[in-house]
Design an enzyme around this catalytic site. Structure first.
Site, PDB file in Angstrom:
ATOM      1  N   GLY A 156       1.060  -1.624   0.144  1.00  0.00           N
ATOM      2  CA  GLY A 156       0.063  -0.358  -0.121  1.00  0.00           C
ATOM      3  C   GLY A 156       1.120   1.359  -0.460  1.00  0.00           C
ATOM      4  N   ASN A 200      -3.573  -7.830  -0.318  1.00  0.00           N
ATOM      5  CA  ASN A 200      -3.802  -8.600  -1.432  1.00  0.00           C
ATOM      6  C   ASN A 200      -4.381  -7.611  -1.981  1.00  0.00           C
ATOM      7  OD1 ASN A 200      -6.017  -6.282   0.115  1.00  0.00           O
ATOM      8  ND2 ASN A 200      -7.625  -7.573   0.295  1.00  0.00           N
ATOM      9  N   GLY A 205      -3.905  -1.663  -2.223  1.00  0.00           N
ATOM     10  CA  GLY A 205      -2.750  -1.581  -1.597  1.00  0.00           C
ATOM     11  C   GLY A 205      -2.430  -1.483  -4.249  1.00  0.00           C
ATOM     12  N   LEU A 211      -0.581  -3.027   8.936  1.00  0.00           N
ATOM     13  CA  LEU A 211      -1.571  -1.745   8.359  1.00  0.00           C
ATOM     14  C   LEU A 211      -2.712  -2.254   7.566  1.00  0.00           C
ATOM     15  CD1 LEU A 211       1.358  -0.738   9.399  1.00  0.00           C
ATOM     16  CD2 LEU A 211       2.335  -0.179   7.100  1.00  0.00           C
ATOM     17  N   THR A 229     -13.046  -6.845   7.537  1.00  0.00           N
ATOM     18  CA  THR A 229     -11.186  -7.278   6.975  1.00  0.00           C
ATOM     19  C   THR A 229     -10.802  -5.891   8.552  1.00  0.00           C
ATOM     20  OG1 THR A 229     -10.997  -6.494   4.901  1.00  0.00           O
ATOM     21  CG2 THR A 229      -9.547  -6.118   5.746  1.00  0.00           C
ATOM     22  N   ALA A 249      -1.362   0.218  13.035  1.00  0.00           N
ATOM     23  CA  ALA A 249      -1.443   1.137  12.615  1.00  0.00           C
ATOM     24  C   ALA A 249      -3.694   1.790  12.383  1.00  0.00           C
ATOM     25  CB  ALA A 249      -1.313   1.275  10.991  1.00  0.00           C
ATOM     26  N   TYR A 303     -16.028   2.702  10.181  1.00  0.00           N
ATOM     27  CA  TYR A 303     -14.618   2.996  10.656  1.00  0.00           C
ATOM     28  C   TYR A 303     -13.780   3.745  11.574  1.00  0.00           C
ATOM     29  CZ  TYR A 303      -9.999   3.921   8.172  1.00  0.00           C
ATOM     30  OH  TYR A 303      -8.315   3.680   8.126  1.00  0.00           O
ATOM     31  N   LYS A 315     -11.361   0.499  13.966  1.00  0.00           N
ATOM     32  CA  LYS A 315     -10.030   0.879  14.092  1.00  0.00           C
ATOM     33  C   LYS A 315     -10.527   1.203  16.062  1.00  0.00           C
ATOM     34  CE  LYS A 315      -7.306   0.612  11.776  1.00  0.00           C
ATOM     35  NZ  LYS A 315      -6.517  -0.704  11.379  1.00  0.00           N
TER      36      LYS A 315
END
Ligand code: UDP
Length: 322
Positions: free
Chosen positions: A10, A32, A36, A76, A95, A118, A152, A156
């Site tokens: 990425g 994957n 990226g 990351l 994910t 991250a 999101y 996280k």
């Protein structure tokens, strides 16, 4: 050191890979290629200290093998970008949550490998309308669950909770890095990020699309400043079990950013204001201001971002011009 970088193809991951290789580490990347791109690591792929697997972190068999081989993990791999999250809510949640669970579980099981997670400034949500800089221990204020953007922030935050729980209960050494808006070469505008979008628009003469009234502000940090901080945090024993903001505290409005990009590119593009609900979707909520307080990371590792917005824009332009 032998390090595993998830998401290493990425934008940030490829710069981190490059730096760690230059420091004579062995680097193993798993990516994957959802956001990226193999082109990001084209220049290092033949390095004898570099190994790359185009695969998902959900592949537990492979993760087990890779974790066993390394001494430390930079995690990351995640779904990123406001636009990407809104367009792919299910995949993003899976994910970001299940993927991190797998990484932490195996990091703990196979030798308690030091793991850097991250995270993101998004976890602060719309706290205090962002009128003051965010400190690591500030409260989080989020919108309702029917607005997908907030998923999101939740995923996280859950990653952070999980990592900290592994530290508290199992003594797995973890460190959390909350990245603010990071920019530089290899960042794509495809998933919503504002700077590469503005630069591409300006270079092609298309309108520069400012969402909302453009008075919202952000703080942009150059990717190599961020990478330096990630490596220092990984190397710092005192960072374990803690979360750190990583960002350049200097803020700029999106209107100002558009004007600067137009000026530095010498573009004739016009600056166009687009309502949020047209740019994203009905009910979209933006953060008015977002600024990091970096006292904590400054005191611990002497973090001091060096590259300002004009230079960031100039280097991004050079990248897109090729
Ligand atoms: N933005 C914009 N035009 C674009 C893309 C983004 O005006 O083409 C705005 C966006 O609404 C936000 C800011 O730029 O206020 C930063 O957006 P980005 O998605 O890069 O990061 P965020 O800080 O929202 O995570």
């Amino acid at each position: 050191m032998k390090v595993l970088i998830t998401g290493g193809a990425g934008f940030v991951g490829s710069h981190l890979s490059e730096k760690l290789l230059a420091q004579k580490n062995k680097v193993i990347v798993i990516d994957n290629l959802s956001t990226g791109d193999m082109r990001n690591i084209e220049h290092i792929k033949d390095d004898k200290n570099f190994e790359c697997y185009a695969d998902t972190i959900m592949n537990t068999k492979l993760i087990k093998k890779l974790v066993k081989k390394c001494n430390a993990i930079y995690h990351l791999a995640a779904a990123v970008g406001v636009k990407y999250i809104i367009d792919n809510p299910l995949e993003s949640i899976k994910t970001n949550v299940a993927g991190t669970e797998i990484i932490l579980e195996y990091a703990n099981k196979f030798g308690k490998k030091k793991t850097l997670i991250a995270s993101t400034s998004e976890i602060y949500g719309k706290n205090m309308d962002g009128r003051m800089a965010f400190k690591e221990d500030h409260d989080r204020i989020l919108g309702t669950t029917t607005i997908p953007r907030w998923s999101y922030s939740c995923t996280k935050a859950l990653d952070e909770f999980l990592a900290l729980a592994y530290w508290r209960e199992k003594k797995l050494p973890v460190v959390i890095a909350r990245l603010f808006n990071t920019c530089g070469p290899r960042q794509t505008g495809r998933y919503g990020m504002v700077l590469p979008r503005f630069v591409k628009q300006a270079l092609s003469g298309r309108p520069i699309t400012v969402y909302g009234d453009g008075t919202q502000t952000r703080c942009f940090t150059y990717v190599t400043d961020v990478v330096g901080a990630l490596i220092s945090l990984m190397d710092c024993k005192k960072a374990v079990g803690e979360a750190f903001n990583i960002g350049n505290p200097k803020s700029i409005s999106i209107n100002e950013l558009a004007k600067k990009v137009k000026k530095i590119t010498g573009s004739r593009s016009k600056i166009e204001h687009i309502p949020y609900e047209k740019a994203y979707e009905k009910g979209f909520e933006d953060m008015k201001h977002r600024q990091p307080d970096i006292t904590k990371i400054k005191e611990l590792i002497g973090f001091n971002p060096t590259i300002g917005i004009d230079e960031i824009i100039t280097r991004t332009i050079e990248y897109f011009k090729g």
